[in-house]
Design a protein around this motif. Structure first.
Motif, PDB file in Angstrom:
ATOM      1  N   ASN A 228       0.814  -1.222   0.000  1.00  0.00           N
ATOM      2  CA  ASN A 228       0.000   0.000   0.000  1.00  0.00           C
ATOM      3  C   ASN A 228       0.844   1.267   0.000  1.00  0.00           C
ATOM      4  O   ASN A 228       0.337   2.356   0.292  1.00  0.00           O
ATOM      5  CB  ASN A 228      -0.928  -0.006   1.219  1.00  0.00           C
ATOM      6  CG  ASN A 228      -1.976  -1.094   1.156  1.00  0.00           C
ATOM      7  OD1 ASN A 228      -2.951  -0.995   0.429  1.00  0.00           O
ATOM      8  ND2 ASN A 228      -1.760  -2.163   1.919  1.00  0.00           N
ATOM      9  N   ARG A 231      -0.311   4.177  -2.347  1.00  0.00           N
ATOM     10  CA  ARG A 231      -1.554   4.762  -1.837  1.00  0.00           C
ATOM     11  C   ARG A 231      -1.276   5.645  -0.626  1.00  0.00           C
ATOM     12  O   ARG A 231      -1.807   6.748  -0.509  1.00  0.00           O
ATOM     13  CB  ARG A 231      -2.518   3.629  -1.470  1.00  0.00           C
ATOM     14  CG  ARG A 231      -3.891   4.101  -1.063  1.00  0.00           C
ATOM     15  CD  ARG A 231      -4.802   2.930  -0.721  1.00  0.00           C
ATOM     16  NE  ARG A 231      -4.780   1.896  -1.743  1.00  0.00           N
ATOM     17  CZ  ARG A 231      -5.602   0.872  -1.773  1.00  0.00           C
ATOM     18  NH1 ARG A 231      -6.514   0.725  -0.832  1.00  0.00           N
ATOM     19  NH2 ARG A 231      -5.528  -0.023  -2.733  1.00  0.00           N
ATOM     20  N   PHE A 243      -7.038   4.814   7.153  1.00  0.00           N
ATOM     21  CA  PHE A 243      -6.778   3.656   6.299  1.00  0.00           C
ATOM     22  C   PHE A 243      -6.126   2.521   7.089  1.00  0.00           C
ATOM     23  O   PHE A 243      -6.552   1.369   7.015  1.00  0.00           O
ATOM     24  CB  PHE A 243      -5.867   4.069   5.136  1.00  0.00           C
ATOM     25  CG  PHE A 243      -5.494   2.931   4.232  1.00  0.00           C
ATOM     26  CD1 PHE A 243      -6.411   2.410   3.330  1.00  0.00           C
ATOM     27  CD2 PHE A 243      -4.223   2.366   4.297  1.00  0.00           C
ATOM     28  CE1 PHE A 243      -6.061   1.342   2.506  1.00  0.00           C
ATOM     29  CE2 PHE A 243      -3.871   1.304   3.482  1.00  0.00           C
ATOM     30  CZ  PHE A 243      -4.803   0.798   2.581  1.00  0.00           C
ATOM     31  N   THR A 247     -10.094   1.152   7.537  1.00  0.00           N
ATOM     32  CA  THR A 247     -10.525   0.671   6.213  1.00  0.00           C
ATOM     33  C   THR A 247      -9.541  -0.274   5.543  1.00  0.00           C
ATOM     34  O   THR A 247      -9.770  -0.701   4.413  1.00  0.00           O
ATOM     35  CB  THR A 247     -10.791   1.870   5.273  1.00  0.00           C
ATOM     36  OG1 THR A 247      -9.567   2.614   5.094  1.00  0.00           O
ATOM     37  CG2 THR A 247     -11.848   2.789   5.870  1.00  0.00           C
ATOM     38  N   GLN A 250     -10.758  -3.635   3.901  1.00  0.00           N
ATOM     39  CA  GLN A 250     -11.462  -3.599   2.622  1.00  0.00           C
ATOM     40  C   GLN A 250     -10.511  -3.386   1.440  1.00  0.00           C
ATOM     41  O   GLN A 250     -10.935  -3.424   0.288  1.00  0.00           O
ATOM     42  CB  GLN A 250     -12.516  -2.488   2.629  1.00  0.00           C
ATOM     43  CG  GLN A 250     -13.765  -2.813   3.440  1.00  0.00           C
ATOM     44  CD  GLN A 250     -13.528  -2.760   4.932  1.00  0.00           C
ATOM     45  OE1 GLN A 250     -12.934  -1.803   5.430  1.00  0.00           O
ATOM     46  NE2 GLN A 250     -13.995  -3.753   5.661  1.00  0.00           N
ATOM     47  N   ALA A 251      -9.232  -3.136   1.722  1.00  0.00           N
ATOM     48  CA  ALA A 251      -8.280  -2.808   0.653  1.00  0.00           C
ATOM     49  C   ALA A 251      -7.585  -4.041   0.072  1.00  0.00           C
ATOM     50  O   ALA A 251      -6.830  -3.918  -0.889  1.00  0.00           O
ATOM     51  CB  ALA A 251      -7.224  -1.835   1.180  1.00  0.00           C
ATOM     52  N   ASP A 253      -7.607  -6.524  -2.212  1.00  0.00           N
ATOM     53  CA  ASP A 253      -8.328  -6.963  -3.404  1.00  0.00           C
ATOM     54  C   ASP A 253      -7.560  -8.024  -4.197  1.00  0.00           C
ATOM     55  O   ASP A 253      -8.022  -8.474  -5.239  1.00  0.00           O
ATOM     56  CB  ASP A 253      -8.647  -5.774  -4.308  1.00  0.00           C
ATOM     57  CG  ASP A 253      -7.414  -4.949  -4.649  1.00  0.00           C
ATOM     58  OD1 ASP A 253      -6.308  -5.310  -4.179  1.00  0.00           O
ATOM     59  OD2 ASP A 253      -7.550  -3.942  -5.366  1.00  0.00           O
TER      60      ASP A 253
END
Length: 395
Positions: A228, A231, A243, A247, A250-251, A253
């Protein structure tokens, strides 16, 4: 292979099988073998029952543990019913451990670890599995919860040094934004990533953690920041904190196999840089930039054999059933004591070391704290006078 565990447990083939994912139907058996639960239990016959009896007489942590049990995997089918069978089992395991190691007692996040073990093990096996995780030097998990939090502080400092060593741009950005990795990664370590990644990925991480030990936590933290990085470099202070603390789950993917490949590659990279574990755990070694990072291997990884679940239960999204359960989930709202605030219910919550040591996560008062008599109605373990069996249907 499991029938001849003593022959295969150190083999490369066995390790490869673990990295591919343990099938749900043998999860408990493999964890028992890796942790040496049967041998530990045989050395202490009747100890678990004895500790439960001692807890009835001397424990002073039942209010804290009662609150923690309520918030642990609260949307998971096994732990959804207040004072249900699995909540009772979790309560007894935590109370027994608090008596077994009073210098550690109960610490924030420990209920999630015990609950995960209870998903695949019986109460006594889960208790001794927890003891092994806490006592064995390979895991040293007691240092994440005992006063002073020595292991937590050590791992977080090591993560900060590793990021500064291997990702100086990210380290500089976090410093400029006034973001401390210590405050943003506390729950990664004390909950062992159970609330930082999807539940199915958490199981893969735990399989590897039980196989290889404490370095898996620091390596996974490193992988999280590395994947990450781009980001995070675009985010301001508040967004970074949200983050990393709220959250992040949910990152994820990418497929679980890809994450495991990154974990393996980063392990080799950090080992070559001599950054796999803190210097205290590896005397004479220090982080070095002389070695080049190892690229992620290109060969395909076989499909995982683990049963995929949904999000881990602390998230307030879809309910997540046990991998081996096909029963439908009831849409009943969980009972939430007004006096307890879990980590992930508070955005931008940055606990300090003093908070952790003083149990500042639990905000209780004499007016709102349930009485011993009320708790003993639901937890027959608490008082020796509570010999009446639970009412029908309470399980």
């Amino acid at each position: 292979m499991l029938k001849n565990y003593s022959k295969y447990h150190d083999s490369e083939k066995f390790h490869q099988r673990i990295f591919k994912g343990i099938p749900g139907q043998v999860h408990g058996k493999v964890w028992r073998l890796l942790l040496g639960v049967d041998a530990k239990k045989a050395q202490n016959p009747g100890k678990f029952e004895e500790l439960k009896e001692q807890a009835k007489l001397r424990s002073n942590q039942f209010h804290q543990i009662d609150s923690a049990v309520c918030w642990t995997f609260r949307n998971h089918l096994m732990f959804q019913k207040r004072y249900g069978l699995k909540q009772r089992g979790l309560f007894e395991v935590l109370m027994a451990y608090a008596m077994y190691k009073p210098e550690v007692g109960y610490g924030q996040g420990l209920s999630h670890v015990a609950a995960l073990l209870l998903m695949w093990l019986g109460e006594e096996d889960a208790f001794w599995a927890l003891v092994q995780l806490m006592e064995k030097e390979k895991y040293s998990m007691d240092g994440l919860y005992k006063p002073g939090l020595p292991q937590l502080e050590k791992l977080q400092e090591h993560l900060g040094d590793t990021v500064q060593c291997t990702m100086p741009t990210l380290s500089k950005h976090l410093e400029e934004q006034g973001v401390s990795l210590k405050t943003c990664t506390t729950h990664w370590f004390i909950q062992c990533f159970l609330d930082a990644v999807p539940f199915h990925l958490a199981l893969r991480i735990w399989d590897i953690f039980i196989l290889e030990g404490a370095h898996v936590l620091t390596t996974m933290a490193y992988v999280t920041l590395k994947l990450n990085k781009k980001r995070l470099l675009k985010m301001p202070q508040d967004h970074i904190r949200e983050f990393l603390q709220v959250t992040l789950k949910q990152a994820w993917d990418q497929d679980d196999n890809i994450i495991v490949k990154h974990l393996q590659a980063s392990k080799r990279d950090l080992a070559k840089r001599q950054c796999l574990l803190p210097p205290q755990a590896m005397p004479g070694q220090s982080c070095s930039l002389d070695q080049q990072p190892v690229n992620v291997p290109e060969q395909p990884v076989p499909a995982p054999t683990t049963l995929q679940g949904t999000e881990t239960a602390q998230a307030l999204e879809p309910l997540c059933p046990h991998p081996e359960s096909s029963a439908p989930l009831a849409e009943t709202p969980p009972v939430e004591p007004a006096t307890f605030r879990p980590i992930n219910s508070i955005q931008y919550f940055n606990p300090t070391k003093a908070d952790m040591q003083s149990n500042a996560f639990l905000h209780t008062s004499p007016k709102t704290m349930p009485s011993v008599e009320l708790l003993s109605t639901h937890w027959p373990l608490v008082l020796p006078t509570s010999t009446t069996p639970p009412p029908p249907g309470s399980d």
